[in-house]
Design a protein around this motif. Structure first.
Motif, PDB file in Angstrom:
ATOM      1  N   LEU A   3       0.847  -1.183   0.000  1.00  0.00           N
ATOM      2  CA  LEU A   3       0.000   0.000   0.000  1.00  0.00           C
ATOM      3  C   LEU A   3       0.879   1.228   0.000  1.00  0.00           C
ATOM      4  O   LEU A   3       1.901   1.268   0.691  1.00  0.00           O
ATOM      5  N   VAL A   4       0.528   2.246  -0.776  1.00  0.00           N
ATOM      6  CA  VAL A   4       1.299   3.475  -0.787  1.00  0.00           C
ATOM      7  C   VAL A   4       0.481   4.581  -0.154  1.00  0.00           C
ATOM      8  O   VAL A   4      -0.716   4.687  -0.369  1.00  0.00           O
ATOM      9  N   SER A   5       1.136   5.396   0.648  1.00  0.00           N
ATOM     10  CA  SER A   5       0.481   6.530   1.282  1.00  0.00           C
ATOM     11  C   SER A   5       0.917   7.798   0.586  1.00  0.00           C
ATOM     12  O   SER A   5       2.103   7.981   0.301  1.00  0.00           O
ATOM     13  N   PRO A   6       0.009   8.725   0.252  1.00  0.00           N
ATOM     14  CA  PRO A   6       0.386   9.900  -0.515  1.00  0.00           C
ATOM     15  C   PRO A   6       0.994  11.013   0.316  1.00  0.00           C
ATOM     16  O   PRO A   6       1.342  12.048  -0.230  1.00  0.00           O
ATOM     17  N   TRP A   7       1.184  10.808   1.626  1.00  0.00           N
ATOM     18  CA  TRP A   7       1.549  11.955   2.452  1.00  0.00           C
ATOM     19  C   TRP A   7       2.952  11.870   3.039  1.00  0.00           C
ATOM     20  O   TRP A   7       3.291  12.611   3.939  1.00  0.00           O
ATOM     21  N   TRP A 139       3.562  10.491  -2.946  1.00  0.00           N
ATOM     22  CA  TRP A 139       2.788   9.562  -3.760  1.00  0.00           C
ATOM     23  C   TRP A 139       1.537  10.255  -4.283  1.00  0.00           C
ATOM     24  O   TRP A 139       0.856  10.963  -3.541  1.00  0.00           O
ATOM     25  N   LYS A 142      -3.282   6.949  -2.995  1.00  0.00           N
ATOM     26  CA  LYS A 142      -3.149   5.846  -2.047  1.00  0.00           C
ATOM     27  C   LYS A 142      -3.776   4.599  -2.643  1.00  0.00           C
ATOM     28  O   LYS A 142      -4.886   4.659  -3.170  1.00  0.00           O
TER      29      LYS A 142
END
Length: 268
Positions: A3-7, A139, A142
């Motif tokens: 999972l990628v977090s945009p923050w 990123w 998400k």
């Protein structure tokens, strides 16, 4: 599952001396004037770091392992800077596409694809000369990483080019944000890529966003980090809603994860 977090922020790029990677090469130029550097006749990013000029090179996916050279021009003088590339084997990914024309385009489709190629190439080859490059990427969305960079793609049993970016699966309509400041250098609805946005961050560093449902920016528009550029969709050649995220450096597609927060920011 990734999972990628945009923050999460990171100072990149990381270095990876493999095809599809990035190499950072100190240059033996003692001058306040920035040298011009090329690789395979393409201009290369040059930055001043800790009092020394350094070349930031995107390594072509098809580059053979071994020693390679940059051409460094400073005034009337020319020299070479050498770097080594190690071998890397990318895995193969088999994908089933229901729309068979997206695997074997007809004559009409090929006319469209050929006309689109020039527009895509122009966006990826754009060069904006600037001294400060925003490497603190965030990123853009998400989601789950559903496709890795460099994998050899086999569509409906037929081999095709390696994957030029990474796929992040997310719900249709999810907001996509600009990873860093830049200028939009093209948008369009392309046969394979669907609705697409190109952002120019300077010195040949271009980020690419494909398969969008909606595009919220226009060509030539300045964007800041975090600005919404569109929404996740399933346009073009896809099996479901996701964002294809690409990074191009000196007109070579490279591993996006080298420019984004490290794997400590990803969840298994």
């Amino acid at each position: 599952m990734l999972l990628v977090s945009p923050w999460v922020f990171a100072q990149l790029p990381q270095q990876s001396n493999v095809p599809g990677g990035v190499v950072i090469i100190p240059l033996a130029v003692q001058s306040a004037t920035k040298p011009a550097v090329t690789f395979r006749s393409k201009p290369v990013m040059v930055l001043a770091e800790e009092g020394q000029w350094q070349a930031i090179v995107g390594v072509p996916l098809d580059l053979e392992p071994g020693t390679h050279k940059l051409i460094v021009s400073h005034g009337a003088e020319k020299s070479a800077a050498l770097f080594d590339i190690q071998e890397k084997q990318y895995p193969t990914q088999h994908i089933t596409i229901k729309d068979k024309r997206k695997v074997n385009p007809n004559q009409y489709d090929m006319q469209r694809i050929n006309s689109e190629t020039a527009r895509i190439d122009a966006a990826l080859q754009h060069w904006t000369d600037k001294d400060a490059i925003p490497f603190n990427f965030i990123w853009p969305v998400k989601g789950r990483v559903s496709g890795l960079f460099g994998r050899r793609r086999v569509f409906n049993g037929e081999p095709r080019k390696p994957h030029s970016g990474m796929d992040i699966a997310a719900a249709k309509g999810s907001l996509i944000q600009a990873p860093a400041e830049g200028i939009v250098r093209g948008t369009g609805d392309y046969f394979f890529n669907g609705n697409t946005v190109f952002i120019d961050h300077g010195q040949g560093l271009i980020t690419v966003f494909c398969h969008l449902d909606r595009v919220d920016v226009s060509d030539g528009q300045a964007v800041q980090q975090g600005d919404i550029i569109g929404t996740v969709g399933a346009t073009g050649r896809v099996t479901g809603p996701h964002l294809h995220l690409g990074v191009s450096l000196n007109d070579e597609r490279v591993e996006p994860m080298l420019f984004f927060p490290p794997q400590s920011a990803l969840k298994q």
